[in-house]
Design a protein around this motif. Structure first.
Motif, PDB file in Angstrom:
ATOM      1  N   ARG A 131       0.853  -1.333  -0.162  1.00 31.62           N
ATOM      2  CA  ARG A 131       0.088  -0.006   0.266  1.00 31.62           C
ATOM      3  C   ARG A 131       0.813   1.489  -0.176  1.00 31.62           C
ATOM      4  N   PHE A 136      -0.211   9.558  -4.558  1.00 31.44           N
ATOM      5  CA  PHE A 136      -0.899  10.774  -3.838  1.00 31.44           C
ATOM      6  C   PHE A 136       0.453  11.994  -3.879  1.00 31.44           C
ATOM      7  N   ARG A 342      -3.804 -10.513   0.002  1.00 25.55           N
ATOM      8  CA  ARG A 342      -5.109 -10.404   0.643  1.00 25.55           C
ATOM      9  C   ARG A 342      -5.546 -11.795   0.887  1.00 25.55           C
TER      10      ARG A 342
END
Ligand code: UD1
Length: 429
Positions: A131, A136, A342
Protein backbone atom coordinates in the motif's frame (compact mmCIF):
# COMPACT_ATOMS: atom_id res chain seq x y z
CA UNK A 1 -8.42 -9.20 24.22
CA UNK A 2 -12.07 -9.75 23.26
CA UNK A 3 -13.13 -12.83 21.31
CA UNK A 4 -16.30 -13.74 19.48
CA UNK A 5 -17.86 -17.12 20.15
CA UNK A 6 -20.22 -18.56 17.57
CA UNK A 7 -22.22 -21.76 17.61
CA UNK A 8 -22.98 -22.38 13.94
CA UNK A 9 -25.80 -24.06 12.13
CA UNK A 10 -28.73 -21.67 12.49
CA UNK A 11 -30.42 -20.02 9.54
CA UNK A 12 -30.59 -16.22 9.64
CA UNK A 13 -34.07 -14.73 9.64
CA UNK A 14 -35.17 -11.18 10.40
CA UNK A 15 -34.02 -7.62 9.82
CA UNK A 16 -30.48 -6.24 9.83
CA UNK A 17 -30.21 -2.44 9.75
CA UNK A 18 -27.33 -1.35 7.50
CA UNK A 19 -25.05 1.30 8.98
CA UNK A 20 -23.47 4.33 7.36
CA UNK A 21 -20.42 3.40 5.27
CA UNK A 22 -17.10 3.54 7.08
CA UNK A 23 -15.27 4.21 3.81
CA UNK A 24 -17.55 7.14 3.03
CA UNK A 25 -17.58 8.58 6.56
CA UNK A 26 -13.78 8.76 6.87
CA UNK A 27 -13.08 11.02 3.85
CA UNK A 28 -16.18 13.11 4.63
CA UNK A 29 -14.89 13.75 8.15
CA UNK A 30 -11.51 14.71 6.70
CA UNK A 31 -13.25 17.17 4.36
CA UNK A 32 -14.19 19.20 7.46
CA UNK A 33 -10.56 20.42 7.46
CA UNK A 34 -11.28 22.39 4.27
CA UNK A 35 -13.50 24.99 5.92
CA UNK A 36 -13.70 27.08 9.10
CA UNK A 37 -17.44 26.50 9.08
CA UNK A 38 -19.34 23.52 10.53
CA UNK A 39 -19.77 20.34 8.51
CA UNK A 40 -22.58 18.17 9.87
CA UNK A 41 -22.58 14.53 8.85
CA UNK A 42 -25.62 12.30 9.35
CA UNK A 43 -25.50 8.51 9.60
CA UNK A 44 -21.88 8.30 10.80
CA UNK A 45 -21.25 4.72 11.96
CA UNK A 46 -20.08 4.08 15.50
CA UNK A 47 -16.78 2.33 14.79
CA UNK A 48 -13.26 2.23 16.17
CA UNK A 49 -11.89 3.79 12.94
CA UNK A 50 -14.30 6.72 13.24
CA UNK A 51 -13.31 7.30 16.88
CA UNK A 52 -9.66 7.14 15.91
CA UNK A 53 -10.15 9.70 13.14
CA UNK A 54 -12.01 12.00 15.55
CA UNK A 55 -8.87 11.92 17.73
CA UNK A 56 -6.63 12.62 14.75
CA UNK A 57 -8.77 15.54 13.57
CA UNK A 58 -8.89 16.85 17.14
CA UNK A 59 -5.12 17.04 17.05
CA UNK A 60 -5.38 19.44 14.10
CA UNK A 61 -7.92 21.57 15.96
CA UNK A 62 -11.24 20.13 14.76
CA UNK A 63 -14.02 20.35 17.37
CA UNK A 64 -16.89 17.90 17.17
CA UNK A 65 -20.27 17.45 18.74
CA UNK A 66 -22.55 14.44 18.57
CA UNK A 67 -26.31 14.61 18.22
CA UNK A 68 -28.96 12.22 16.97
CA UNK A 69 -27.53 9.35 18.98
CA UNK A 70 -30.79 7.53 18.82
CA UNK A 71 -31.21 7.55 15.08
CA UNK A 72 -31.87 3.82 15.21
CA UNK A 73 -32.57 1.59 18.17
CA UNK A 74 -30.11 3.03 20.62
CA UNK A 75 -26.70 4.05 21.77
CA UNK A 76 -23.92 2.82 19.54
CA UNK A 77 -25.77 3.06 16.22
CA UNK A 78 -25.00 5.59 13.49
CA UNK A 79 -25.07 9.18 14.69
CA UNK A 80 -25.10 12.74 13.45
CA UNK A 81 -21.79 14.45 14.16
CA UNK A 82 -20.81 18.08 13.53
CA UNK A 83 -17.18 18.94 12.83
CA UNK A 84 -15.75 22.45 13.00
CA UNK A 85 -12.18 23.26 12.01
CA UNK A 86 -12.39 26.95 12.95
CA UNK A 87 -8.64 27.17 13.51
CA UNK A 88 -6.14 24.60 12.33
CA UNK A 89 -3.77 24.50 15.28
CA UNK A 90 -1.37 21.86 13.96
CA UNK A 91 -0.55 20.84 10.37
CA UNK A 92 1.40 17.76 11.48
CA UNK A 93 -0.21 14.31 11.56
CA UNK A 94 2.14 12.32 13.78
CA UNK A 95 3.25 8.71 13.36
CA UNK A 96 1.57 7.61 16.62
CA UNK A 97 -1.83 8.50 15.16
CA UNK A 98 -1.45 7.88 11.42
CA UNK A 99 0.18 4.46 11.89
CA UNK A 100 -3.07 3.16 13.43
CA UNK A 101 -5.22 3.90 10.40
CA UNK A 102 -4.13 4.35 6.81
CA UNK A 103 -6.99 6.65 5.80
CA UNK A 104 -5.81 9.31 8.24
CA UNK A 105 -2.95 9.95 5.81
CA UNK A 106 -5.61 11.60 3.61
CA UNK A 107 -5.55 14.75 5.80
CA UNK A 108 -2.58 15.72 3.64
CA UNK A 109 -4.94 16.96 0.88
CA UNK A 110 -7.13 19.40 2.84
CA UNK A 111 -4.28 20.60 5.10
CA UNK A 112 -2.12 21.43 2.13
CA UNK A 113 -4.97 23.09 0.21
CA UNK A 114 -6.14 25.25 3.12
CA UNK A 115 -2.92 25.92 5.03
CA UNK A 116 -0.31 25.65 2.25
CA UNK A 117 1.64 23.15 4.31
CA UNK A 118 1.29 19.65 5.79
CA UNK A 119 3.59 17.20 7.51
CA UNK A 120 2.08 13.74 7.54
CA UNK A 121 3.55 10.47 8.69
CA UNK A 122 3.69 7.64 6.18
CA UNK A 123 0.68 5.41 6.94
CA UNK A 124 0.04 2.06 8.60
CA UNK A 125 -3.34 0.29 8.55
CA UNK A 126 -4.33 -3.22 7.46
CA UNK A 127 -1.55 -5.71 6.80
CA UNK A 128 -2.69 -6.32 3.23
CA UNK A 129 0.23 -5.64 1.00
CA UNK A 130 2.58 -2.74 0.67
CA UNK A 131 0.00 0.00 0.00
CA UNK A 132 2.40 2.72 -1.14
CA UNK A 133 1.65 6.46 -1.41
CA UNK A 134 3.38 7.24 -4.71
CA UNK A 135 0.13 8.27 -6.41
CA UNK A 136 -0.62 10.85 -3.73
CA UNK A 137 2.85 12.34 -4.05
CA UNK A 138 2.75 12.35 -7.83
CA UNK A 139 -0.74 13.86 -7.97
CA UNK A 140 -0.08 16.59 -5.40
CA UNK A 141 3.12 17.51 -7.23
CA UNK A 142 1.05 17.86 -10.41
CA UNK A 143 -1.00 20.48 -8.52
CA UNK A 144 2.20 22.38 -7.79
CA UNK A 145 3.04 21.03 -4.31
CA UNK A 146 6.64 20.68 -3.24
CA UNK A 147 7.09 17.30 -1.56
CA UNK A 148 9.96 15.96 0.51
CA UNK A 149 10.14 12.66 2.35
CA UNK A 150 12.12 12.82 5.58
CA UNK A 151 12.34 10.54 8.63
CA UNK A 152 9.14 8.69 7.76
CA UNK A 153 7.22 11.90 7.13
CA UNK A 154 5.97 13.57 3.98
CA UNK A 155 6.53 17.31 4.04
CA UNK A 156 4.24 18.99 1.54
CA UNK A 157 4.06 22.69 0.80
CA UNK A 158 2.39 25.02 -1.65
CA UNK A 159 3.17 28.50 -0.45
CA UNK A 160 1.17 30.29 -3.14
CA UNK A 161 -1.83 27.97 -3.26
CA UNK A 162 -2.15 24.78 -5.28
CA UNK A 163 -2.67 25.21 -9.02
CA UNK A 164 -5.19 23.28 -11.10
CA UNK A 165 -3.81 20.85 -13.66
CA UNK A 166 -4.69 17.77 -15.70
CA UNK A 167 -3.58 14.59 -13.96
CA UNK A 168 -3.98 11.00 -15.12
CA UNK A 169 -3.72 8.39 -12.37
CA UNK A 170 -1.36 5.64 -13.59
CA UNK A 171 -3.41 3.24 -11.44
CA UNK A 172 -6.90 3.56 -9.98
CA UNK A 173 -6.80 4.52 -6.31
CA UNK A 174 -9.76 5.39 -4.12
CA UNK A 175 -7.69 7.25 -1.54
CA UNK A 176 -5.64 9.23 -4.05
CA UNK A 177 -8.86 10.23 -5.86
CA UNK A 178 -10.37 11.46 -2.57
CA UNK A 179 -7.24 13.43 -1.71
CA UNK A 180 -6.69 15.07 -5.08
CA UNK A 181 -10.37 15.94 -5.38
CA UNK A 182 -10.33 17.59 -1.94
CA UNK A 183 -7.05 19.39 -2.61
CA UNK A 184 -8.24 20.68 -6.01
CA UNK A 185 -11.39 22.29 -4.56
CA UNK A 186 -9.25 25.13 -3.19
CA UNK A 187 -6.67 25.22 -5.99
CA UNK A 188 -6.33 28.10 -8.45
CA UNK A 189 -8.09 27.20 -11.73
CA UNK A 190 -9.35 23.93 -13.14
CA UNK A 191 -8.18 20.41 -12.32
CA UNK A 192 -9.07 17.40 -14.45
CA UNK A 193 -8.47 13.98 -12.91
CA UNK A 194 -8.35 11.13 -15.41
CA UNK A 195 -8.58 7.42 -14.59
CA UNK A 196 -10.16 8.42 -11.26
CA UNK A 197 -11.79 5.89 -8.95
CA UNK A 198 -15.56 5.56 -9.56
CA UNK A 199 -16.52 4.14 -6.16
CA UNK A 200 -19.80 5.35 -4.61
CA UNK A 201 -17.77 6.80 -1.72
CA UNK A 202 -16.04 9.16 -4.20
CA UNK A 203 -19.47 10.31 -5.41
CA UNK A 204 -20.66 10.78 -1.82
CA UNK A 205 -17.60 12.93 -1.07
CA UNK A 206 -18.03 15.01 -4.25
CA UNK A 207 -21.68 15.67 -3.38
CA UNK A 208 -20.68 16.83 0.08
CA UNK A 209 -17.91 19.07 -1.28
CA UNK A 210 -20.36 20.59 -3.76
CA UNK A 211 -22.81 21.24 -0.91
CA UNK A 212 -19.89 23.08 0.75
CA UNK A 213 -19.51 25.27 -2.35
CA UNK A 214 -17.03 23.28 -4.44
CA UNK A 215 -17.49 22.95 -8.21
CA UNK A 216 -17.01 19.30 -9.07
CA UNK A 217 -18.48 17.45 -12.03
CA UNK A 218 -18.01 13.90 -13.27
CA UNK A 219 -17.60 12.08 -9.91
CA UNK A 220 -18.65 8.48 -10.49
CA UNK A 221 -17.02 8.49 -13.95
CA UNK A 222 -13.30 8.14 -14.73
CA UNK A 223 -12.93 11.87 -15.43
CA UNK A 224 -13.56 14.32 -12.62
CA UNK A 225 -13.36 18.06 -13.23
CA UNK A 226 -12.87 20.46 -10.34
CA UNK A 227 -13.09 24.22 -10.74
CA UNK A 228 -11.17 25.68 -7.80
CA UNK A 229 -12.89 28.19 -5.47
CA UNK A 230 -11.44 30.61 -2.88
CA UNK A 231 -13.12 29.06 0.13
CA UNK A 232 -15.66 26.47 1.18
CA UNK A 233 -18.50 26.79 3.66
CA UNK A 234 -20.24 24.38 6.01
CA UNK A 235 -22.95 21.95 4.95
CA UNK A 236 -25.16 19.13 6.15
CA UNK A 237 -24.64 15.81 4.40
CA UNK A 238 -25.66 12.17 4.80
CA UNK A 239 -23.26 9.22 4.71
CA UNK A 240 -24.37 6.52 2.24
CA UNK A 241 -25.23 3.03 3.51
CA UNK A 242 -22.30 0.64 3.80
CA UNK A 243 -22.14 -1.53 0.68
CA UNK A 244 -19.50 -3.79 2.19
CA UNK A 245 -21.59 -4.44 5.29
CA UNK A 246 -24.56 -5.07 2.96
CA UNK A 247 -22.64 -7.56 0.84
CA UNK A 248 -21.21 -9.27 3.92
CA UNK A 249 -24.61 -9.97 5.47
CA UNK A 250 -26.04 -10.95 2.08
CA UNK A 251 -23.28 -13.56 1.81
CA UNK A 252 -23.91 -14.70 5.37
CA UNK A 253 -27.56 -15.42 4.48
CA UNK A 254 -26.52 -17.05 1.20
CA UNK A 255 -24.32 -19.34 3.29
CA UNK A 256 -26.55 -20.21 6.26
CA UNK A 257 -29.87 -20.05 4.41
CA UNK A 258 -32.83 -18.05 5.68
CA UNK A 259 -34.56 -14.78 4.86
CA UNK A 260 -33.21 -11.39 5.94
CA UNK A 261 -34.13 -7.81 5.08
CA UNK A 262 -31.03 -5.62 4.91
CA UNK A 263 -32.78 -2.47 5.99
CA UNK A 264 -31.66 0.78 4.37
CA UNK A 265 -29.31 -1.00 1.93
CA UNK A 266 -29.04 0.33 -1.62
CA UNK A 267 -28.67 -2.20 -4.44
CA UNK A 268 -27.16 0.33 -6.86
CA UNK A 269 -24.09 0.59 -4.61
CA UNK A 270 -23.15 -3.07 -5.10
CA UNK A 271 -25.05 -4.38 -8.10
CA UNK A 272 -22.07 -6.39 -9.39
CA UNK A 273 -21.67 -8.23 -6.08
CA UNK A 274 -25.43 -8.83 -5.76
CA UNK A 275 -25.47 -10.38 -9.24
CA UNK A 276 -22.71 -12.75 -8.17
CA UNK A 277 -24.55 -13.66 -4.96
CA UNK A 278 -27.71 -14.47 -6.91
CA UNK A 279 -25.68 -16.67 -9.27
CA UNK A 280 -24.75 -18.73 -6.20
CA UNK A 281 -28.44 -19.56 -5.76
CA UNK A 282 -29.64 -16.94 -3.28
CA UNK A 283 -32.60 -14.77 -4.17
CA UNK A 284 -32.11 -11.01 -4.00
CA UNK A 285 -35.20 -8.80 -3.92
CA UNK A 286 -35.06 -5.00 -3.89
CA UNK A 287 -37.79 -3.52 -1.70
CA UNK A 288 -38.79 -0.01 -0.59
CA UNK A 289 -37.00 -0.48 2.70
CA UNK A 290 -33.86 -2.23 1.54
CA UNK A 291 -32.67 -5.52 0.05
CA UNK A 292 -34.17 -8.88 0.97
CA UNK A 293 -31.90 -11.93 0.70
CA UNK A 294 -33.27 -15.48 0.81
CA UNK A 295 -31.95 -18.96 0.29
CA UNK A 296 -34.23 -21.85 1.02
CA UNK A 297 -33.06 -25.40 0.62
CA UNK A 298 -31.10 -25.08 -2.61
CA UNK A 299 -27.37 -25.72 -2.51
CA UNK A 300 -24.71 -23.08 -3.14
CA UNK A 301 -23.52 -22.94 -6.76
CA UNK A 302 -19.85 -22.22 -7.41
CA UNK A 303 -19.09 -18.90 -9.14
CA UNK A 304 -15.70 -17.49 -10.25
CA UNK A 305 -14.90 -13.91 -9.33
CA UNK A 306 -12.09 -11.43 -9.94
CA UNK A 307 -11.78 -8.34 -7.78
CA UNK A 308 -11.76 -5.05 -9.66
CA UNK A 309 -12.22 -1.35 -9.01
CA UNK A 310 -15.88 -0.23 -8.94
CA UNK A 311 -18.19 -1.23 -10.58
CA UNK A 312 -16.41 -4.61 -10.50
CA UNK A 313 -16.46 -7.08 -7.63
CA UNK A 314 -14.98 -5.30 -4.56
CA UNK A 315 -11.79 -6.54 -2.96
CA UNK A 316 -13.42 -5.77 0.40
CA UNK A 317 -15.90 -8.62 -0.23
CA UNK A 318 -13.36 -11.13 -1.51
CA UNK A 319 -12.70 -12.86 1.82
CA UNK A 320 -16.41 -13.13 2.64
CA UNK A 321 -17.14 -14.54 -0.81
CA UNK A 322 -14.42 -17.12 -0.33
CA UNK A 323 -16.15 -18.08 2.93
CA UNK A 324 -19.36 -18.64 0.98
CA UNK A 325 -17.61 -20.66 -1.73
CA UNK A 326 -16.08 -23.06 0.82
CA UNK A 327 -19.52 -24.71 1.00
CA UNK A 328 -20.43 -24.57 -2.69
CA UNK A 329 -21.32 -27.65 -4.73
CA UNK A 330 -18.16 -27.53 -6.84
CA UNK A 331 -14.98 -25.66 -7.65
CA UNK A 332 -14.64 -21.89 -7.86
CA UNK A 333 -11.78 -19.59 -8.73
CA UNK A 334 -11.23 -16.32 -6.86
CA UNK A 335 -8.67 -13.88 -8.22
CA UNK A 336 -7.45 -10.86 -6.26
CA UNK A 337 -6.15 -8.02 -8.43
CA UNK A 338 -6.23 -5.01 -6.09
CA UNK A 339 -4.00 -5.99 -3.17
CA UNK A 340 -1.21 -8.55 -3.03
CA UNK A 341 -1.15 -10.61 0.15
CA UNK A 342 -4.92 -10.44 0.70
CA UNK A 343 -5.39 -14.16 1.25
CA UNK A 344 -4.56 -14.37 4.93
CA UNK A 345 -8.00 -15.80 5.61
CA UNK A 346 -7.20 -18.90 3.53
CA UNK A 347 -5.31 -20.79 6.20
CA UNK A 348 -7.88 -19.84 8.84
CA UNK A 349 -10.79 -21.03 6.66
CA UNK A 350 -8.81 -24.25 6.24
CA UNK A 351 -8.95 -24.67 10.03
CA UNK A 352 -12.73 -24.86 9.66
CA UNK A 353 -12.33 -27.63 7.07
CA UNK A 354 -12.28 -25.60 3.83
CA UNK A 355 -10.34 -26.90 0.82
CA UNK A 356 -8.49 -24.02 -0.79
CA UNK A 357 -5.31 -23.97 -2.85
CA UNK A 358 -3.43 -20.82 -3.67
CA UNK A 359 -1.54 -20.07 -6.83
CA UNK A 360 -0.20 -16.52 -6.91
CA UNK A 361 -3.14 -14.15 -6.82
CA UNK A 362 -5.71 -16.88 -7.44
CA UNK A 363 -7.43 -19.17 -4.95
CA UNK A 364 -9.14 -22.37 -6.06
CA UNK A 365 -11.89 -23.28 -3.64
CA UNK A 366 -13.20 -26.84 -3.66
CA UNK A 367 -16.58 -26.77 -1.92
CA UNK A 368 -17.16 -29.12 1.03
CA UNK A 369 -20.53 -30.29 2.34
CA UNK A 370 -19.84 -29.01 5.83
CA UNK A 371 -17.43 -26.91 7.84
CA UNK A 372 -16.57 -27.65 11.47
CA UNK A 373 -16.08 -24.99 14.13
CA UNK A 374 -12.55 -24.19 15.42
CA UNK A 375 -10.60 -21.35 17.05
CA UNK A 376 -9.45 -18.92 14.35
CA UNK A 377 -7.65 -15.61 14.10
CA UNK A 378 -7.37 -12.99 11.40
CA UNK A 379 -5.09 -10.10 10.69
CA UNK A 380 -7.38 -7.75 8.83
CA UNK A 381 -10.88 -6.43 8.92
CA UNK A 382 -12.53 -8.20 5.99
CA UNK A 383 -10.71 -11.47 6.68
CA UNK A 384 -12.09 -11.47 10.24
CA UNK A 385 -15.65 -11.10 9.09
CA UNK A 386 -15.25 -13.90 6.54
CA UNK A 387 -14.40 -16.15 9.49
CA UNK A 388 -17.52 -14.97 11.30
CA UNK A 389 -19.81 -15.87 8.42
CA UNK A 390 -18.08 -19.21 7.89
CA UNK A 391 -18.47 -19.83 11.65
CA UNK A 392 -22.20 -19.14 11.39
CA UNK A 393 -22.52 -21.92 8.83
CA UNK A 394 -20.06 -24.35 10.47
CA UNK A 395 -21.13 -27.16 12.75
CA UNK A 396 -20.24 -26.56 16.40
CA UNK A 397 -18.26 -23.81 18.05
CA UNK A 398 -15.96 -21.26 16.41
CA UNK A 399 -14.04 -18.61 18.33
CA UNK A 400 -12.75 -15.64 16.40
CA UNK A 401 -9.79 -13.97 18.08
CA UNK A 402 -8.50 -10.42 17.59
CA UNK A 403 -11.98 -8.93 17.48
CA UNK A 404 -10.59 -5.39 17.37
CA UNK A 405 -10.31 -5.79 13.60
CA UNK A 406 -14.09 -6.30 13.40
CA UNK A 407 -14.73 -3.31 15.64
CA UNK A 408 -12.87 -1.12 13.14
CA UNK A 409 -15.48 -1.73 10.46
CA UNK A 410 -18.66 -3.50 11.61
CA UNK A 411 -21.12 -1.71 13.85
CA UNK A 412 -22.75 -4.00 16.44
CA UNK A 413 -22.04 -7.15 14.50
CA UNK A 414 -22.95 -9.65 17.24
CA UNK A 415 -26.16 -7.85 18.08
CA UNK A 416 -27.30 -7.57 14.47
CA UNK A 417 -26.64 -11.26 13.82
CA UNK A 418 -28.05 -12.60 17.07
CA UNK A 419 -31.30 -10.74 16.46
CA UNK A 420 -31.61 -12.85 13.32
CA UNK A 421 -31.20 -16.12 15.17
CA UNK A 422 -27.43 -16.58 15.17
CA UNK A 423 -25.77 -17.88 18.33
CA UNK A 424 -22.97 -15.36 18.66
CA UNK A 425 -21.54 -13.55 21.65
CA UNK A 426 -18.57 -11.45 22.63
CA UNK A 427 -16.31 -12.79 25.34
CA UNK A 428 -14.40 -9.98 27.05
CA UNK A 429 -10.84 -10.24 28.24
C1 UD1 B 1 -9.80 2.02 -0.11
C2 UD1 B 1 -10.68 1.42 0.97
C3 UD1 B 1 -10.37 -0.06 1.15
C4 UD1 B 1 -10.49 -0.78 -0.20
C5 UD1 B 1 -9.65 -0.08 -1.27
C6 UD1 B 1 -9.85 -0.67 -2.66
C7 UD1 B 1 -11.09 3.22 2.51
C8 UD1 B 1 -10.90 3.80 3.86
N1 UD1 B 1 -10.42 2.11 2.22
O1 UD1 B 1 -8.46 1.88 0.32
O2 UD1 B 1 -11.30 -0.60 2.08
O3 UD1 B 1 -10.04 -2.11 -0.06
O4 UD1 B 1 -10.00 1.31 -1.34
O5 UD1 B 1 -11.19 -0.62 -3.01
O6 UD1 B 1 -11.85 3.76 1.71
N2 UD1 B 1 -1.78 2.24 -4.60
C9 UD1 B 1 -0.54 2.56 -5.08
N3 UD1 B 1 -0.04 3.79 -4.80
C10 UD1 B 1 -0.73 4.71 -4.09
C11 UD1 B 1 -2.02 4.40 -3.62
C12 UD1 B 1 -2.53 3.13 -3.89
O7 UD1 B 1 0.12 1.75 -5.73
O8 UD1 B 1 -0.22 5.83 -3.87
C13 UD1 B 1 -2.32 0.89 -4.88
C14 UD1 B 1 -2.62 0.08 -3.63
O9 UD1 B 1 -1.47 -0.53 -3.13
C15 UD1 B 1 -3.62 -0.91 -4.18
C16 UD1 B 1 -4.39 -0.10 -5.22
O10 UD1 B 1 -3.58 1.02 -5.51
O11 UD1 B 1 -2.95 -1.97 -4.82
C17 UD1 B 1 -5.75 0.37 -4.78
O12 UD1 B 1 -5.63 1.00 -3.52
P1 UD1 B 1 -6.55 2.22 -3.09
O13 UD1 B 1 -7.74 2.27 -3.98
O14 UD1 B 1 -5.71 3.43 -2.97
O15 UD1 B 1 -7.01 1.75 -1.63
P2 UD1 B 1 -7.31 2.69 -0.40
O16 UD1 B 1 -7.83 4.01 -0.86
O17 UD1 B 1 -6.15 2.67 0.54
Amino acid sequence: MDRIRIVGGNELTGIIPISGAKNAALPLMIASLLTDDTLTLENVPHLADVEQLIRILGNHGVDYSVSGRRERQGEGYSRTISFTARNIVDTTAPYELVSKMRASFWVIGPLLARMGVAKVSLPGGCAIGTRPVDLFIDGLQALGAKIEVENGYILASAKNRLTGNRYTFPKISVGATHVLMMAATLARGETVLENAAREPEVVNLAECLNAMGARITGAGTSTITIEGVDSLSGARHRVIPDRIETGTYAMAVAMTGGDVLLEGARADLLQGALDVISQTGAEIIETNSGIRVLRNGSGISPVDVTTEPFPGFPTDLQAQFMGLMTMSKGKSKITETIFENRFMHVQELARLGAHITLSGQTAIVEGVSKLKGAPVMATDLRASVSLVIAGLAAEGETTVNRVYHLDRGFERLEEKLSRCGAVIERISG
